[in-house]
Design an enzyme around this catalytic site. Sequence first.
Site, PDB file in Angstrom:
ATOM      1  N   LEU A 129       0.860  -1.179   0.000  1.00  0.00           N
ATOM      2  CA  LEU A 129       0.000   0.000   0.000  1.00  0.00           C
ATOM      3  C   LEU A 129       0.896   1.227   0.000  1.00  0.00           C
ATOM      4  O   LEU A 129       2.019   1.195   0.524  1.00  0.00           O
ATOM      5  CB  LEU A 129      -0.901   0.023   1.252  1.00  0.00           C
ATOM      6  CG  LEU A 129      -1.952  -1.074   1.391  1.00  0.00           C
ATOM      7  CD1 LEU A 129      -2.645  -0.961   2.752  1.00  0.00           C
ATOM      8  CD2 LEU A 129      -2.976  -1.014   0.272  1.00  0.00           C
ATOM      9  N   ASP A 130       0.407   2.322  -0.568  1.00  0.00           N
ATOM     10  CA  ASP A 130       1.148   3.575  -0.520  1.00  0.00           C
ATOM     11  C   ASP A 130       1.389   3.982   0.925  1.00  0.00           C
ATOM     12  O   ASP A 130       0.645   3.611   1.838  1.00  0.00           O
ATOM     13  CB  ASP A 130       0.371   4.689  -1.229  1.00  0.00           C
ATOM     14  CG  ASP A 130       0.172   4.415  -2.710  1.00  0.00           C
ATOM     15  OD1 ASP A 130       1.008   3.701  -3.295  1.00  0.00           O
ATOM     16  OD2 ASP A 130      -0.820   4.923  -3.273  1.00  0.00           O
ATOM     17  N   ARG A 131       2.404   4.772   1.120  1.00  0.00           N
ATOM     18  CA  ARG A 131       2.758   5.255   2.469  1.00  0.00           C
ATOM     19  C   ARG A 131       1.543   5.801   3.214  1.00  0.00           C
ATOM     20  O   ARG A 131       1.328   5.508   4.385  1.00  0.00           O
ATOM     21  CB  ARG A 131       3.823   6.337   2.340  1.00  0.00           C
ATOM     22  CG  ARG A 131       4.065   7.151   3.605  1.00  0.00           C
ATOM     23  CD  ARG A 131       5.121   8.198   3.375  1.00  0.00           C
ATOM     24  NE  ARG A 131       5.260   9.069   4.524  1.00  0.00           N
ATOM     25  CZ  ARG A 131       6.339   9.801   4.786  1.00  0.00           C
ATOM     26  NH1 ARG A 131       7.371   9.765   3.957  1.00  0.00           N
ATOM     27  NH2 ARG A 131       6.400  10.574   5.843  1.00  0.00           N
TER      28      ARG A 131
END
Length: 311
Positions: A129-131
């Site tokens: 997942l993105d940050r």
Amino acid sequence: MIVSSKVTQHYKQVLIVDYLASRFTYRPQEEWLAFVQNGRISVNNKISTAATLVTQGDLVRCDLPDPPIPADVNFDYSIIYEDEWFIAANKPGNLRVHDSRQYAQANLIYLIREKHEPPYPEASLINRLDRDTSGVIILARDTETLKLIQEAFKTQQVKKEYLALVAGIPASTNGVIDLPISKMKSPFGVHRYGVDEENGKTAVSHYETVQTFGSQYALLKLQPQTGRTHQLRVHLHAIGHPIVGDKLYHMSDEAFLDWVQTRQPLPNELIARQALHCIRNSFVHPYTNKSLTLEAPLPKDFQDLLSQIKA
């Protein structure tokens, strides 16, 4: 902390300090020179000097001091599932899933492998997942499980569900967004994707309106059929309903780069990150052959956001 890199095709007979300073811009050239002079840099397992040249294919190893932990990192993850084959975690926003420069000890995989009690040194990431996206992350505990679940993701056997708060109200309460995506040309430090009808890869997302908040916002349930980078963020922006708090797809390149330097709250900011949460992943367990659903409760910052816009 040992950091290794393979010299890419862009470098041919370049001084080691010039290579390090141009490729790893998070440290100034003088600092890289000091590391070389102190014997902390090797090329192909030989300690380098300031006169050492590197070229494509060389292995550069840097013995660097451990970086300070960034103050804004959110370490509030939790393990939501465990068996002998894999584990699942609920990742908060503002926590990277793997190491990167100053975040080498401030990321989910490091925490789970090294700091969790008990630690899981064998854990390998299956999905990412993105940050600033929160929710379900799955990790394999052996290489065979890693291959099996990665293949399940690749062949769309894993049902992924997200919640997102978006600006505006979609005209239809549910629908399909079928728009190809590719990486956009952007300045260094900006990794932006966008709809590309000519060269983009197929990307399909399903959405359903869960709740509306006047005419300003809608809470959507999202099911990405494919798994392109930034897919949901790009698709929702493309149909005119960007995710609340998504700075990359709200700002110009210049404004985004300025914000990245400080990550300070913006005026009238409703949430410090994009309001996107992977709430559920479902698939058939590869060893028990039973349906398995992994759920991550909505985090506090997202709950607070919903309470705020209801008021």
